[in-house]
Scaffold this motif. Structure first.
Motif, PDB file in Angstrom:
ATOM      1  N   LEU A  66       0.832  -1.204   0.000  1.00 23.75           N
ATOM      2  CA  LEU A  66       0.000   0.000   0.000  1.00 23.75           C
ATOM      3  C   LEU A  66       0.865   1.251   0.000  1.00 23.75           C
ATOM      4  O   LEU A  66       1.735   1.427   0.857  1.00 23.75           O
ATOM      5  N   ALA A  67       0.618   2.132  -0.952  1.00 22.90           N
ATOM      6  CA  ALA A  67       1.296   3.430  -0.972  1.00 22.90           C
ATOM      7  C   ALA A  67       0.869   4.208   0.272  1.00 22.90           C
ATOM      8  O   ALA A  67      -0.260   4.066   0.744  1.00 22.90           O
ATOM      9  N   ALA A  68       1.782   5.042   0.784  1.00 18.62           N
ATOM     10  CA  ALA A  68       1.504   5.702   2.065  1.00 18.62           C
ATOM     11  C   ALA A  68       2.354   6.941   2.242  1.00 18.62           C
ATOM     12  O   ALA A  68       3.342   7.137   1.539  1.00 18.62           O
ATOM     13  N   LYS A  69       1.960   7.759   3.218  1.00 17.03           N
ATOM     14  CA  LYS A  69       2.868   8.788   3.710  1.00 17.03           C
ATOM     15  C   LYS A  69       4.009   8.012   4.382  1.00 17.03           C
ATOM     16  O   LYS A  69       3.755   7.012   5.053  1.00 17.03           O
ATOM     17  N   PRO A  70       5.249   8.447   4.256  1.00 14.15           N
ATOM     18  CA  PRO A  70       6.364   7.696   4.851  1.00 14.15           C
ATOM     19  C   PRO A  70       6.502   7.954   6.359  1.00 14.15           C
ATOM     20  O   PRO A  70       7.556   8.332   6.864  1.00 14.15           O
ATOM     21  N   VAL A  71       5.400   7.747   7.082  1.00 14.50           N
ATOM     22  CA  VAL A  71       5.344   7.949   8.528  1.00 14.50           C
ATOM     23  C   VAL A  71       4.739   6.694   9.138  1.00 14.50           C
ATOM     24  O   VAL A  71       3.598   6.328   8.822  1.00 14.50           O
ATOM     25  N   VAL A  72       5.477   6.015   9.997  1.00 11.46           N
ATOM     26  CA  VAL A  72       4.980   4.803  10.647  1.00 11.46           C
ATOM     27  C   VAL A  72       4.023   5.205  11.768  1.00 11.46           C
ATOM     28  O   VAL A  72       4.358   6.032  12.614  1.00 11.46           O
ATOM     29  N   ASP A  73       2.816   4.625  11.731  1.00 12.23           N
ATOM     30  CA  ASP A  73       1.825   4.866  12.772  1.00 12.23           C
ATOM     31  C   ASP A  73       1.737   3.652  13.682  1.00 12.23           C
ATOM     32  O   ASP A  73       1.698   2.509  13.207  1.00 12.23           O
ATOM     33  N   ILE A  74       1.688   3.935  14.982  1.00  9.75           N
ATOM     34  CA  ILE A  74       1.622   2.883  15.994  1.00  9.75           C
ATOM     35  C   ILE A  74       0.503   3.235  16.960  1.00  9.75           C
ATOM     36  O   ILE A  74       0.405   4.373  17.411  1.00  9.75           O
ATOM     37  N   VAL A  75      -0.338   2.253  17.278  1.00  7.03           N
ATOM     38  CA  VAL A  75      -1.311   2.446  18.344  1.00  7.03           C
ATOM     39  C   VAL A  75      -0.744   1.775  19.596  1.00  7.03           C
ATOM     40  O   VAL A  75      -0.253   0.648  19.549  1.00  7.03           O
ATOM     41  N   VAL A  76      -0.767   2.536  20.689  1.00 10.89           N
ATOM     42  CA  VAL A  76      -0.275   2.043  21.976  1.00 10.89           C
ATOM     43  C   VAL A  76      -1.461   2.007  22.928  1.00 10.89           C
ATOM     44  O   VAL A  76      -2.104   3.030  23.171  1.00 10.89           O
ATOM     45  N   GLY A  77      -1.753   0.837  23.451  1.00 10.65           N
ATOM     46  CA  GLY A  77      -2.855   0.688  24.393  1.00 10.65           C
ATOM     47  C   GLY A  77      -2.414   1.066  25.800  1.00 10.65           C
ATOM     48  O   GLY A  77      -1.596   0.386  26.405  1.00 10.65           O
ATOM     49  N   ILE A  78      -2.941   2.185  26.276  1.00  8.76           N
ATOM     50  CA  ILE A  78      -2.665   2.700  27.623  1.00  8.76           C
ATOM     51  C   ILE A  78      -3.981   2.614  28.397  1.00  8.76           C
ATOM     52  O   ILE A  78      -5.016   3.052  27.885  1.00  8.76           O
ATOM     53  N   ASP A  79      -3.959   2.095  29.609  1.00  5.76           N
ATOM     54  CA  ASP A  79      -5.210   1.946  30.352  1.00  5.76           C
ATOM     55  C   ASP A  79      -6.032   3.227  30.395  1.00  5.76           C
ATOM     56  O   ASP A  79      -7.232   3.204  30.168  1.00  5.76           O
ATOM     57  N   ASP A  80      -5.397   4.353  30.690  1.00  4.81           N
ATOM     58  CA  ASP A  80      -6.115   5.627  30.756  1.00  4.81           C
ATOM     59  C   ASP A  80      -5.268   6.711  30.097  1.00  4.81           C
ATOM     60  O   ASP A  80      -4.453   7.355  30.752  1.00  4.81           O
ATOM     61  N   PRO A  81      -5.461   6.924  28.788  1.00  7.64           N
ATOM     62  CA  PRO A  81      -4.654   7.936  28.093  1.00  7.64           C
ATOM     63  C   PRO A  81      -4.801   9.337  28.679  1.00  7.64           C
ATOM     64  O   PRO A  81      -3.907  10.171  28.503  1.00  7.64           O
ATOM     65  N   ASP A  82      -5.899   9.615  29.374  1.00 13.43           N
ATOM     66  CA  ASP A  82      -6.090  10.939  29.970  1.00 13.43           C
ATOM     67  C   ASP A  82      -5.228  11.138  31.216  1.00 13.43           C
ATOM     68  O   ASP A  82      -5.024  12.270  31.652  1.00 13.43           O
ATOM     69  N   ASP A  83      -4.704  10.056  31.770  1.00  8.22           N
ATOM     70  CA  ASP A  83      -3.820  10.131  32.945  1.00  8.22           C
ATOM     71  C   ASP A  83      -2.380  10.320  32.453  1.00  8.22           C
ATOM     72  O   ASP A  83      -1.536   9.433  32.567  1.00  8.22           O
ATOM     73  N   GLU A  84      -2.111  11.498  31.919  1.00 16.93           N
ATOM     74  CA  GLU A  84      -0.806  11.773  31.300  1.00 16.93           C
ATOM     75  C   GLU A  84       0.383  11.540  32.225  1.00 16.93           C
ATOM     76  O   GLU A  84       1.408  11.019  31.777  1.00 16.93           O
ATOM     77  N   PRO A  85       0.324  11.915  33.521  1.00 21.93           N
ATOM     78  CA  PRO A  85       1.499  11.692  34.377  1.00 21.93           C
ATOM     79  C   PRO A  85       1.920  10.220  34.479  1.00 21.93           C
ATOM     80  O   PRO A  85       3.067   9.927  34.798  1.00 21.93           O
ATOM     81  N   ALA A  86       1.002   9.298  34.152  1.00 19.12           N
ATOM     82  CA  ALA A  86       1.312   7.875  34.266  1.00 19.12           C
ATOM     83  C   ALA A  86       2.209   7.357  33.140  1.00 19.12           C
ATOM     84  O   ALA A  86       2.785   6.275  33.271  1.00 19.12           O
ATOM     85  N   TYR A  87       2.367   8.110  32.052  1.00 21.29           N
ATOM     86  CA  TYR A  87       3.158   7.594  30.924  1.00 21.29           C
ATOM     87  C   TYR A  87       3.822   8.679  30.074  1.00 21.29           C
ATOM     88  O   TYR A  87       4.886   8.464  29.508  1.00 21.29           O
ATOM     89  N   LEU A  88       3.189   9.840  29.960  1.00 20.91           N
ATOM     90  CA  LEU A  88       3.661  10.858  29.029  1.00 20.91           C
ATOM     91  C   LEU A  88       5.074  11.366  29.320  1.00 20.91           C
ATOM     92  O   LEU A  88       5.890  11.483  28.397  1.00 20.91           O
ATOM     93  N   PRO A  89       5.430  11.648  30.583  1.00 20.08           N
ATOM     94  CA  PRO A  89       6.802  12.126  30.836  1.00 20.08           C
ATOM     95  C   PRO A  89       7.881  11.154  30.351  1.00 20.08           C
ATOM     96  O   PRO A  89       8.926  11.584  29.855  1.00 20.08           O
ATOM     97  N   ASP A  90       7.615   9.854  30.460  1.00 20.96           N
ATOM     98  CA  ASP A  90       8.607   8.874  30.014  1.00 20.96           C
ATOM     99  C   ASP A  90       8.761   8.885  28.495  1.00 20.96           C
ATOM    100  O   ASP A  90       9.873   8.774  27.974  1.00 20.96           O
ATOM    101  N   LEU A  91       7.655   9.040  27.780  1.00 17.13           N
ATOM    102  CA  LEU A  91       7.739   9.121  26.318  1.00 17.13           C
ATOM    103  C   LEU A  91       8.414  10.417  25.887  1.00 17.13           C
ATOM    104  O   LEU A  91       9.248  10.415  24.973  1.00 17.13           O
ATOM    105  N   GLU A  92       8.084  11.518  26.543  1.00 12.36           N
ATOM    106  CA  GLU A  92       8.707  12.798  26.199  1.00 12.36           C
ATOM    107  C   GLU A  92      10.207  12.778  26.488  1.00 12.36           C
ATOM    108  O   GLU A  92      10.997  13.308  25.699  1.00 12.36           O
ATOM    109  N   ALA A  93      10.621  12.137  27.568  1.00 10.65           N
ATOM    110  CA  ALA A  93      12.047  12.036  27.891  1.00 10.65           C
ATOM    111  C   ALA A  93      12.807  11.238  26.831  1.00 10.65           C
ATOM    112  O   ALA A  93      14.000  11.439  26.630  1.00 10.65           O
ATOM    113  N   ALA A  94      12.082  10.358  26.129  1.00  7.50           N
ATOM    114  CA  ALA A  94      12.699   9.554  25.072  1.00  7.50           C
ATOM    115  C   ALA A  94      12.619  10.238  23.709  1.00  7.50           C
ATOM    116  O   ALA A  94      13.001   9.648  22.696  1.00  7.50           O
TER     117      ALA A  94
END
Length: 187
Positions: A66-94
């Motif tokens: 399939l032709a595509a934009k050259p951007v890989v999309d990933i879905v990550v299942g997080i129990d509560d995406p609205d609870d940013e302090p539980a995961y977001l700082p670690d992703l931002e640090a990376a």
């Protein structure tokens, strides 16, 4: 893939940096996309551990041929995406940058410009997560729908967009048609 219309006010509210005018680049399938996904998936699993309850390659780069934009999309299942302090700082640090914030969904970006990747954080059982996977799996096994989808994307890529999200919305009719052919019933 939501069916509700995207107006400028709603878009501005969800985009961290506001709308960005763009032209969409569609390229032929790159057999390196699954390897890029695998590297990023391993990285996300290492960063988040058990907090990443699901890590799946989605979007057009996940469908061989399939032709595509050259951007890989990933879905990550997080129990509560609205609870940013539980995961977001670690992703931002990376090196992941928050781009979209809306109830039940966060989108982050990394890897620009050489190997861009979008992370879409939803609850593992969110309807959007399930829709992404049904569409991906159907396109992988139905070359006629895959080719029709590619043709629509190439046609849409001939114009300029006020934001990438308007391009995504314009693909909606063909996506919903393909989902229907895949047996998807909206909950």
């Amino acid at each position: 893939m939501a069916r509700e219309s995207l107006d400028a006010e709603r878009l501005a509210a969800m985009l961290v940096h506001g709308p960005t005018p763009t032209r969409v680049e569609i390229v032929d399938y790159d057999p390196d996309w699954p390897r890029r996904f695998a590297r990023r998936a391993a990285e996300v699993r290492e960063i988040l551990g058990e907090r990443a309850r699901l890590v799946e390659h989605i979007g057009s780069t996940s469908v061989p041929g399939l032709a595509a934009k050259p951007v890989v999309d990933i879905v990550v299942g997080i129990d509560d995406p609205d609870d940013e302090p539980a995961y977001l700082p670690d992703l931002e640090a990376a090196g992941y940058e928050l781009r979209v914030t809306e109830p039940g969904h966060r989108a982050l970006r990394a890897g620009d410009p050489d190997e861009p990747v979008n992370l879409h954080c939803y609850a593992p059982d969110d309807v959007e997560t399930r829709r992404y996977l049904v569409l991906r799996d159907h396109l992988r096994s139905h070359p006629d729908d895959r080719d029709r989808y590619a043709a629509v994307k190439r046609e849409l890529a001939t114009r300029e967009w006020d934001d990438m999200n308007y391009y995504a919305e314009a693909k909606g009719p063909v996506i919903w048609d393909i989902l229907g052919r895949a047996g998807w019933v909206e909950p």
